[in-house]
Design a protein around this motif. Structure first.
Motif, short mmCIF file in Angstrom:
data_model
loop_
_atom_site.label_atom_id
_atom_site.label_comp_id
_atom_site.label_asym_id
_atom_site.label_seq_id
_atom_site.Cartn_x
_atom_site.Cartn_y
_atom_site.Cartn_z
N ARG A 260 0.38 -9.58 -6.05
CA ARG A 260 -0.34 -8.41 -6.55
C ARG A 260 -0.27 -7.26 -5.54
O ARG A 260 -0.06 -6.10 -5.92
CB ARG A 260 -1.80 -8.75 -6.84
CG ARG A 260 -1.99 -9.85 -7.87
CD ARG A 260 -3.43 -9.91 -8.39
NE ARG A 260 -4.42 -9.89 -7.34
CZ ARG A 260 -4.91 -10.98 -6.72
NH1 ARG A 260 -4.44 -12.19 -7.06
NH2 ARG A 260 -5.84 -10.87 -5.79
N LYS B 144 1.41 -3.48 -5.97
CA LYS B 144 0.61 -2.28 -5.80
C LYS B 144 1.28 -1.31 -4.83
O LYS B 144 1.30 -0.09 -5.04
CB LYS B 144 -0.78 -2.65 -5.29
CG LYS B 144 -1.72 -1.46 -5.11
CD LYS B 144 -3.10 -1.91 -4.65
CE LYS B 144 -4.03 -0.72 -4.46
NZ LYS B 144 -5.38 -1.16 -4.01
N LEU C 12 5.71 -1.03 -6.45
CA LEU C 12 6.16 -0.81 -7.83
C LEU C 12 6.42 0.66 -8.15
O LEU C 12 7.47 0.99 -8.75
CB LEU C 12 5.16 -1.41 -8.82
CG LEU C 12 5.55 -1.31 -10.30
CD1 LEU C 12 6.91 -1.96 -10.57
CD2 LEU C 12 4.47 -1.95 -11.18
N PRO C 13 5.54 1.60 -7.79
CA PRO C 13 5.85 3.01 -8.10
C PRO C 13 7.17 3.47 -7.48
O PRO C 13 7.93 4.21 -8.12
CB PRO C 13 4.66 3.76 -7.49
CG PRO C 13 3.54 2.76 -7.51
CD PRO C 13 4.19 1.44 -7.19
N GLN D 178 -6.54 -5.17 -12.65
CA GLN D 178 -5.86 -4.63 -11.48
C GLN D 178 -4.38 -4.39 -11.76
O GLN D 178 -3.83 -3.33 -11.44
CB GLN D 178 -6.02 -5.59 -10.29
CG GLN D 178 -5.30 -5.11 -9.03
CD GLN D 178 -5.26 -6.17 -7.94
OE1 GLN D 178 -5.76 -7.27 -8.10
NE2 GLN D 178 -4.66 -5.83 -6.82
N SER E 267 -3.71 -1.49 -14.06
CA SER E 267 -3.93 -0.17 -13.47
C SER E 267 -2.66 0.37 -12.82
O SER E 267 -2.56 1.55 -12.49
CB SER E 267 -5.05 -0.23 -12.43
OG SER E 267 -4.64 -0.92 -11.26
N LEU E 268 -1.67 -0.51 -12.64
CA LEU E 268 -0.36 -0.13 -12.12
C LEU E 268 0.53 0.29 -13.28
O LEU E 268 0.19 0.07 -14.44
CB LEU E 268 0.25 -1.32 -11.37
CG LEU E 268 -0.56 -1.91 -10.22
CD1 LEU E 268 0.15 -3.13 -9.64
CD2 LEU E 268 -0.82 -0.88 -9.15
#
Length: 267
Positions: free
Chosen positions: A15, A19, A22-23, A54, A57-58
């Motif tokens: 996770r 976070k 990934l972007p 959570q 939200s990504l």
């Protein structure tokens, strides 16, 4: 369009690295739509409601699951609150959640693509669910007429079953990819009738463990044959998956590319 599909997210390390990275991956590879497998996202064993929120939200569009879908019992009650979560289609009815859905994505040309995402669980060395091959039959005509792209996460142990299912779906599905073993295979290809295929896309989480678990614990259990509580491995982490390049006119995969990146431990 480009579709990013990431292998089983394992625990907090998986996770956290998503976070953080990934972007950046989405920008780097010009990703339009993202699918992840989340069945190990909570302590390596299922998915809690908190962790589902959570992840969503990504920039994640769909979360597929697998044989650990109900390990966190709360998801039995809350899965209906998450339209982005897809559990294996071949669970016997009645069953909470859904085994597939169709998601819409608008291209830069303003054309809307309808993307069907299906999750299935294999039978060999796995819980005895309904036959996944037969489970697909009632859906095939429906999806053929209602979706532009059909993406299937085949969550299974045996490579033979995965390969057979890939051939079974060749020419129908846009892509069939395997999850569950946490070890990425090097057999990505486009089958004869146009379906993109890979036996397993790997995992997102600890690199210095045994498929996510602390390696010393696994070594001890293998040497002593005595049970020991599993703990998530620490140390370096990895992001495994595939990128599908889609021809927007033909709705076919023109290229399937494996993604395998490693990073120092993230906090």
């Amino acid at each position: 369009m480009n579709i990013l599909i990431l292998g089983d997210i394992y625990g907090r390390p998986g996770r956290n690295i998503l976070k953080e990275k990934l972007p950046q991956l989405i920008t780097q590879y010009e990703i339009d739509f993202t699918i992840v497998n989340g069945e190990n996202a909570s302590g390596g064993n299922g998915l809690t409601t908190k962790n589902a929120k959570q992840l969503l939200s990504l920039p994640i569009d769909v979360i597929t699951m697998g044989n650990h879908v109900w390990q966190q019992k709360e998801l039995l009650e809350t899965i209906a609150d998450f339209p982005q979560i897809i559990r294996p289609l071949n669970y016997p009815d009645p069953c909470p959640g859904k085994g597939y859905d169709i998601f819409e994505y608008q291209l830069k040309t303003e054309e809307t693509k309808k993307i069907a995402v299906v999750n299935l669980s294999g039978q060999i060395f796995m819980p005895a669910l309904d036959n996944p091959f037969n489970a697909m039959l009632p859906l095939m005509e429906q999806l053929k007429n209602s979706a532009d792209l059909i993406i299937i996460d085949f969550h299974a142990e045996a490579t033979s079953e995965k390969i057979a299912f890939g051939y079974y779906m060749d020419g129908f599905a846009t892509a069939v990819y395997g999850t569950h073993t946490h070890v990425q295979t090097a057999d990505e290809r486009i089958l004869a009738k146009g379906t993109a295929y890979i036996t397993d896309i790997g995992m997102t989480g600890p690199l210095d463990g045994v498929i996510g678990v602390d390696k010393e614990i696994i070594l001890e259990t293998m040497l002593t044959k005595r049970p020991k509580r599993f703990e998530t491995a620490t140390g370096s982490v990895q992001i495994n998956g595939i990128i599908l390049a889609i021809d927007d006119i033909e709705n076919k995969v023109t290229k399937i590319t494996r993604l395998y990146e490693t990073f120092e431990e993230t906090k």
